[in-house]
Design a protein around this motif. Structure first.
Motif, short mmCIF file in Angstrom:
data_model
loop_
_atom_site.label_atom_id
_atom_site.label_comp_id
_atom_site.label_asym_id
_atom_site.label_seq_id
_atom_site.Cartn_x
_atom_site.Cartn_y
_atom_site.Cartn_z
N ALA A 121 0.82 -1.21 0.00
CA ALA A 121 0.00 0.00 0.00
C ALA A 121 0.85 1.26 0.00
N TRP A 123 3.69 1.81 -1.59
CA TRP A 123 4.16 2.12 -2.94
C TRP A 123 3.00 2.44 -3.87
N ARG A 124 1.82 1.91 -3.59
CA ARG A 124 0.64 2.35 -4.35
C ARG A 124 0.32 3.80 -4.05
N GLU A 125 0.48 4.20 -2.81
CA GLU A 125 0.25 5.61 -2.47
C GLU A 125 1.29 6.51 -3.14
N HIS A 128 0.20 6.91 -6.58
CA HIS A 128 -0.94 7.84 -6.59
C HIS A 128 -0.47 9.28 -6.51
N LEU A 210 -5.64 2.56 -7.31
CA LEU A 210 -4.35 2.60 -6.63
C LEU A 210 -4.48 2.48 -5.12
N PRO A 213 -7.10 -1.34 -4.32
CA PRO A 213 -7.17 -2.37 -5.36
C PRO A 213 -8.01 -3.56 -4.89
#
Length: 426
Positions: A121, A123-125, A128, A210, A213
């Motif tokens: 999460a 790296w998804r942030e 984003h 993102l 998911p």
């Protein structure tokens, strides 16, 4: 079911008369502000890369060593500080996306900050953060378009001979000249609102992809799990109702019948044909009562309802033909569904051990640690148990899974056999 997001709202005939277009407009107009908040720290983190680009494109390109140092410095900055900078922006975006999507974007559980780097999460942030920074351009262009349409609509109210109004590449000096532009602006309002809704939908979709998911699928799985648990709870309640009805109804009437047959047996001579029939009926009624009690006990044991799991397990041990040792460490009563699941696992395991294993000793343990009930049944039999051969453990595993539990079997040839089940305590 009501409208859940901006995409569903655009399919309605009354879309322009609802609040959704204006919520989408608020979302799009606030995007440049959020992009600025996200872009400034992102630009600071990328300063080594920016300087590297300047040096590479300059008249005197940077040496290989300098390029490697600048590249690694930018990478270290982005990797170390990026997730920490992205977290507050993601928090703000989770709140803002509710303008165009009714479903909440769940925030991930955050532990210590140094552990956050190991979470996907984080790296998804960070991804984003980049998306939000880039989203400023289309949002700003659409905001300028909306402002131009608004100026066209109000132009007849502000135009004057000594104060012409600039409408793009055209100028209007009188009300008559401004009126066509005003009419055109009014006609463009639905077009602009649909464009705004489309852009807002695209941005919100990217944010949810993102930051959450599989969120919809996860919500559906949670609902399926809860529905299965509700079904198990309802099934347990129905078992108890049937047990009470049989215990308080059919069993009591059968006991009364046995008493009446016993009195009739005393009054009718035993050597007469009628006496033999009454005696046979009396014996059959007593046998039926025994079988009914066994059946009632199999549906839901009274000891489990009245005294709890430790007493019910001890009752199972006392009724077993094989010597059973019971060790329980359960300080308090558990939920009925959990107690029932633990009891029937032990009951099935004891039944299998008595019928198939040839065991001479069985050990049952039950304890609660960290809000998890663990029951374990171990016998010293021949082993080689296989759930596929109809031992009943497959059904118990399904029952355990329905309330979030697990069941495992270890039975090597030659023994011992161990059945272990874990159930979360609600």
């Amino acid at each position: 079911m009501g409208v859940r997001n901006i995409w569903e709202s655009t399919g309605q005939r009354r879309f322009l008369l609802t609040w959704w277009p204006w919520r989408a407009l608020s979302y799009v107009l606030s995007t440049p502000v959020v992009s600025l908040v996200a872009g400034v720290p992102l630009a600071v983190l990328c300063l080594p890369w920016a300087w590297l680009a300047v040096r590479l494109l300059g008249p005197a390109p940077a040496a290989l060593g300098e390029a490697v140092v600048l590249g690694l410095a930018g990478l270290v900055l982005v990797v170390t500080a990026g997730p920490l900078v992205a977290a507050p922006v993601a928090y703000l975006e989770r709140l803002r996306v509710r303008l165009v999507h009714a479903e909440r974007v769940p925030a991930p559980a955050r532990g210590r900050w140094w552990r956050w780097y190991a979470e996907p999460a984080a790296w998804r942030e960070l991804a984003h953060l980049v998306v939000v920074a880039v989203a400023a351009l289309p949002s700003a262009l659409l905001a300028l378009t909306a402002l131009m349409v608004l100026s066209m609509i109000v132009s007849p109210l502000v135009v004057a001979p000594d104060r012409p109004v600039a409408l793009g590449v055209w100028n209007a000096g009188t009300v008559a000249e401004a009126m066509p532009y005003s009419v055109l602006g009014l006609a463009l309002v639905p077009v602009v609102l649909y464009l705004v809704a489309g852009l807002a939908g695209l941005q919100a979709g990217a944010v949810r992809a993102l930051l959450a998911p599989g969120g919809r699928l996860r919500a559906e799985l949670v609902e399926v799990s809860r529905s299965r648990e509700r079904l198990v709870t309802a099934f347990e309640a129905e078992r108890r109702r049937i047990e009470r009805d049989l215990h308080d109804g059919a069993q009591q009437r059968l006991v009364s019948l046995i008493l009446q047959l016993g009195l009739a047996k005393l009054e009718v001579p035993q050597d007469s044909p009628g006496g033999e029939s009454v005696a046979a009926a009396h014996d059959q009624a007593k046998q039926l009562l025994t079988e009914l009690r066994e059946f009632i006990h199999g549906i839901h044991p009274q000891a489990l309802s009245d005294l709890g799991l430790p007493a019910a397990l001890q009752d199972l041990a006392d009724r077993s033909a094989t010597p059973v040792t019971v060790e329980c460490a359960i300080p308090q009563r558990l939920a009925g569904v959990v107690e029932g699941a633990g009891y029937f696992v032990v009951a099935e395991a004891l039944s299998n051990a008595g019928k198939h294993s040839g065991a001479t000793e069985i050990r049952v343990t039950a304890n609660v640690r960290r809000d998890v009930l663990t029951v374990e049944v171990t016998d010293n039999g021949r082993g080689g148990a296989d759930p596929a051969r109809g031992s009943g453990l497959t059904g118990l595993a399904d029952r355990a899974a329905a309330i979030g539990g697990t069941l495992s079997l270890s039975s090597p040839v030659g023994g011992p056999t161990t059945v272990r089940a874990e159930f979360p305590c609600r």
